[in-house]
Design an enzyme around this catalytic site. Sequence first.
Site, mmCIF file in Angstrom:
data_model
loop_
_atom_site.group_PDB
_atom_site.id
_atom_site.type_symbol
_atom_site.label_atom_id
_atom_site.label_comp_id
_atom_site.label_asym_id
_atom_site.label_seq_id
_atom_site.Cartn_x
_atom_site.Cartn_y
_atom_site.Cartn_z
ATOM 1 C CB CYS A 86 26.294 77.182 41.397
ATOM 2 S SG CYS A 86 25.142 78.189 40.403
ATOM 3 C CG HIS A 173 30.417 79.589 40.301
ATOM 4 N ND1 HIS A 173 30.173 78.420 39.484
ATOM 5 C CD2 HIS A 173 29.023 79.987 39.843
ATOM 6 C CE1 HIS A 173 29.026 78.188 39.061
ATOM 7 N NE2 HIS A 173 28.354 79.225 39.333
ATOM 8 C CD GLU A 175 33.568 77.256 40.293
ATOM 9 O OE1 GLU A 175 32.572 76.775 39.786
ATOM 10 O OE2 GLU A 175 33.282 77.323 41.512
#
Length: 514
Positions: A86, A173, A175
């Site tokens: 990001c 993202h 994660e």
Amino acid sequence: MKNDAILVLDFGGQYCHLIARRVRELYVYSEIVPCDISPKEIENLNKKVNVKGLILSGSPYSIYSPEAPRIDRRILDLGIPILGLCYGHQLLAWIFGGEVSSSRSREYGITYVTIDKPVAILKGLSERERVWMSHGDTVVKVPRTLEVLAHTSSSPVAAFKHRRKPIYGVQWHPEVTHTERGMDVLRNFVEDICGCSKGWRPENLIEQCIKEVKEKVKDGKAVIALSGGIDSGTAAILASKAIGENLTAIFVDHGFMREGEPQIVKRIFGELGVKVTVIDAKDRFFSSLKGVADPEEKRKIIGREFIQVFEEQAKKVGAEYLIQGTIYPDRIESGFKRHSDKIKSHHNVAGLPTNIRFKAIIEPLRDLYKDEVREIAKKLNMPEELTYRQPFPGPGLAVRVVGEVTPEKVSIVRKSTKIVEEVIEKSGLNRSLWQYFAVLTDTKTTGVKGDARVYGLTVAVRIVESREAMTASFAKIPYKVLEEISTRITNEIPQVNRVVYDITHKPPATIEWE
């Protein structure tokens, strides 16, 4: 033998520690470091771990903001693989001469990305992938030194790789659990590109936590804030192993507990050999919250009252230290980092007053996530009743009553929550869920009970699935189960005539309502 490690450079993004958590899920040690870490500091860290890669986190800033955090550019020449996520992706592209601009169509939430070249960090991905985006700026152009790997309709450069150096960036993202193949991206980086070996386990921290408490308290005495949840419970067991009889666990019954909570806590921890003192402080807390509707103010008042109670009890037992079961999501949402946005104050973090009488507040679990705490609890042979207990906020039902807190409102939300728990547990869904509870809203609506018009209260039911509480999805509960919850609440609680179900993910919402 030193563990291989990935360093996560913290630019203040809400998912910074989630990145570190995901790396740990790959059984590789991860550590959060300042975003401007120097080559010399990395060299010093190499004395205790083998630093094999760097991941640059997201950030609430635009790279063009005067306050925008930056990296020490010398780390780009160390030869250590680097992955930007990001903001980290935008920053790397900008440093190498790419163009970043404000997106005309902001991507926030679920987005579909087209994988142009499934290589390196994107190895094994399909042509079209479901990902989680959260950004206003976007990389619109890159120099010839960078190769574009993926794009979306709004982000022409959604992923890239450097043509000569092991440097990569992705706009989404990986994660976040909403990114379906996110762990594949991280695994490609951590295992294939960085070459990390799998040698880290959460239980490795048990001795470290015990040692920390022992070294800080020494021959002194400490009190621990015991709520009955998994976090404070695990911290209490670790502290008990560290300082034994010099620990006093204090359970403050502020009147905002779930049904039967004080009795359950006293029984469980008494059986575990932990000294528990129960303080009845209901009148004190209700009085301090009279007329207060703002959730931030509620948390700060509760934090202040908690500390005062602990100071009073600590004085009685001669304790100079306060131990808490604070975990990382509590701290990150309270905006404790230099570049972080504050989401909400937690009563045991940013809700604490600035002047306290303890020599120190010790938080042995401060860098762990709840699932990691559960792993430690299992290794400590804590009872399943406690290990798998669903999370409960420190301020209790006070933050599940929207608006001013009164004994009557708390009674309503306590009964509603008990009904939600009973129905969910009877249905057998509880082990697959993260949290399930009721919230008393400040909305009144028209209804009919017994052929008479009523103007009653509205209860919201919140049920979510999660792995670590940093992100969560609302649970797709069968309608039959929701119907039973709604029917029981409206039948058994006269003041309530409407029940609604919260179908919002985190983000954009938080798990709790306040």
